[in-house]
Design a protein around this motif. Structure first.
Motif, mmCIF file in Angstrom:
data_model
loop_
_atom_site.group_PDB
_atom_site.id
_atom_site.type_symbol
_atom_site.label_atom_id
_atom_site.label_comp_id
_atom_site.label_asym_id
_atom_site.label_seq_id
_atom_site.Cartn_x
_atom_site.Cartn_y
_atom_site.Cartn_z
ATOM 1 N N ALA A 1 -45.443 -26.015 61.067
ATOM 2 C CA ALA A 1 -44.405 -26.167 60.047
ATOM 3 C C ALA A 1 -43.052 -26.448 60.681
ATOM 4 N N LYS A 2 -42.740 -25.754 61.777
ATOM 5 C CA LYS A 2 -41.449 -25.970 62.437
ATOM 6 C C LYS A 2 -41.366 -27.352 63.080
ATOM 7 N N VAL A 3 -42.476 -27.822 63.661
ATOM 8 C CA VAL A 3 -42.471 -29.148 64.294
ATOM 9 C C VAL A 3 -42.250 -30.228 63.244
ATOM 10 N N ILE A 4 -42.928 -30.121 62.116
ATOM 11 C CA ILE A 4 -42.751 -31.109 61.052
ATOM 12 C C ILE A 4 -41.329 -31.051 60.498
ATOM 13 N N ARG A 5 -40.813 -29.849 60.335
ATOM 14 C CA ARG A 5 -39.444 -29.700 59.832
ATOM 15 C C ARG A 5 -38.434 -30.331 60.797
ATOM 16 N N LEU A 6 -38.601 -30.090 62.091
ATOM 17 C CA LEU A 6 -37.681 -30.670 63.066
ATOM 18 C C LEU A 6 -37.835 -32.188 63.131
ATOM 19 N N ALA A 7 -39.064 -32.680 63.037
ATOM 20 C CA ALA A 7 -39.295 -34.129 63.070
ATOM 21 C C ALA A 7 -38.589 -34.839 61.925
ATOM 22 N N ASN A 8 -38.435 -34.152 60.810
ATOM 23 C CA ASN A 8 -37.791 -34.753 59.640
ATOM 24 C C ASN A 8 -36.316 -34.396 59.501
ATOM 25 N N SER A 9 -35.760 -33.739 60.514
ATOM 26 C CA SER A 9 -34.342 -33.390 60.474
ATOM 27 C C SER A 9 -33.478 -34.631 60.649
ATOM 28 N N PRO B 1 -32.943 -40.202 61.775
ATOM 29 C CA PRO B 1 -31.776 -40.816 61.130
ATOM 30 C C PRO B 1 -32.135 -41.908 60.128
ATOM 31 N N THR B 2 -33.337 -42.518 60.238
ATOM 32 C CA THR B 2 -33.737 -43.586 59.314
ATOM 33 C C THR B 2 -34.433 -43.043 58.072
ATOM 34 N N ILE C 1 -26.187 -30.947 62.945
ATOM 35 C CA ILE C 1 -26.203 -29.538 63.343
ATOM 36 C C ILE C 1 -26.915 -28.700 62.286
ATOM 37 N N TYR C 2 -26.562 -28.942 61.029
ATOM 38 C CA TYR C 2 -27.167 -28.165 59.939
ATOM 39 C C TYR C 2 -28.675 -28.396 59.875
ATOM 40 N N SER C 3 -29.106 -29.644 60.080
ATOM 41 C CA SER C 3 -30.544 -29.934 59.995
ATOM 42 C C SER C 3 -31.330 -29.235 61.095
ATOM 43 N N ILE C 4 -30.735 -29.115 62.276
ATOM 44 C CA ILE C 4 -31.415 -28.410 63.370
ATOM 45 C C ILE C 4 -31.457 -26.918 63.080
ATOM 46 N N VAL C 5 -30.354 -26.370 62.595
ATOM 47 C CA VAL C 5 -30.320 -24.942 62.228
ATOM 48 C C VAL C 5 -31.414 -24.632 61.211
ATOM 49 N N ILE C 6 -31.540 -25.457 60.202
ATOM 50 C CA ILE C 6 -32.553 -25.239 59.160
ATOM 51 C C ILE C 6 -33.962 -25.329 59.748
ATOM 52 N N ALA C 7 -34.168 -26.317 60.639
ATOM 53 C CA ALA C 7 -35.490 -26.492 61.244
ATOM 54 C C ALA C 7 -35.876 -25.296 62.111
ATOM 55 N N LEU C 8 -34.915 -24.734 62.823
ATOM 56 C CA LEU C 8 -35.198 -23.598 63.692
ATOM 57 C C LEU C 8 -35.340 -22.306 62.899
#
Length: 285
Positions: A62-70, A75-76, A276-283
């Motif tokens: 779940a964390k890997v997928i979340r980070l991949a979509n951050s 960006p695309t 920054i926010y997207s990485i925080v959410i993913a982690l």
């Protein structure tokens, strides 16, 4: 300070201060995450094999997928929904970081006393923000490996998480949070070094983390330790232990004294808020 609290503090100092690699006691709930970390450290591991390991651990998947979509990694805005493609997008080093996030989160969840839980949750939030800031600042200000920098940001306070997990064995310390904070701060350097080496992390990461309380004054930052210091100094989440420990000068004050160009850093952070926010959410998630 009562005699009971003093004795509890000294007992914790004795238990941790004299510990060596192989002598640390970890909660058994960490075993799965440690196995993942060990497997990912294999230099011969291919991405297909890595994907199989990740799939076997639902929380990590779940964390890997979340980070991949951050925003930072996507960006695309092309959404990844399966683990194999997420692993390809994220890469080996960030997945090591996510495995370490699970270890930290399990240490946080292992707190058996509410007195530790608040400190642990605040330290968790700070660690996640430092990791996200470190990654973005590395990309925007330096030529350092941003993935390595984020990993260092994730683990930089692992020693204090470990110490909090041991406080349940010395419950009298919970009666005085100032003594608790001072004791943990005093033991943090040794505990961090032992824990990171116990997990067989690279010497470059261990050395940078141990040196991250100091700042050379160089801008843009040329070292991993300087970048960790800057991220800690500008983090919107204050250090809960340093707030309680009157002996410690706040990192933001130290940074200003040592010549940190805070306007440049502030501009980068303002322009990179979504990343920054997207990485925080993913982690955190």
């Amino acid at each position: 300070m009562s005699q009971t609290i003093h004795e509890a503090a000294e007992s914790l100092r004795q238990a941790v201060g004299t510990a060596n690699i192989g002598e640390l006691s970890f909660p058994t709930s960490l075993d799965a995450s440690r196995r993942v970390l060990k497997a990912v450290e294999n230099p011969d591991l291919g991405m297909a094999a890595l994907a199989k390991i990740v799939v076997a651990e639902p929380l990590l998947s779940a964390k890997v997928i979340r980070l991949a979509n951050s925003v930072a990694l996507n960006p695309t805005n092309q959404t990844v929904r399966d683990v194999r493609h997420a692993v390809m997008r994220v890469g080996m080093d960030p997945i090591k970081g996510l495995a370490m996030v699970l270890i930290m989160d399990q240490l946080r969840q292992s707190q058996r006393h509410s007195g530790c839980r608040d400190l642990s949750n605040r330290l968790w939030e700070r660690s996640v923000h430092v990791a996200a800031l470190s990654y973005v600042l590395a990309r925007k200000l330096t030529k350092l490996n941003a993935d390595e920098v984020m990993f260092a940001g994730i683990v930089h306070d692992l020693g204090r998480f470990y110490l909090l997990s041991r406080v349940a064995d010395f419950p009298a310390l919970l009666e005085d949070t100032v003594v608790l904070a001072e004791t943990i701060n005093d033991l943090a350097g040794h505990a961090t070094e032992i824990v990171l080496n116990e997990l067989k992390l690279p010497a470059s990461i261990v050395d940078a983390v141990l040196a991250s309380k100091q700042f050379s004054g160089s801008m843009p930052p040329a070292s991993l330790s300087d970048l960790l210091f800057i991220a800690g100094a500008v983090s919107p989440r204050p250090d809960p232990f340093d707030e309680l420990d009157a002996r410690v000068t706040p990192m933001a004050d130290s940074a200003a004294t040592l010549g940190l160009d805070q306007s440049t850093v502030a501009e980068v952070i303002a322009a990179s808020g979504d990343e920054i926010y997207s990485i925080v959410i993913a982690l955190e998630s």
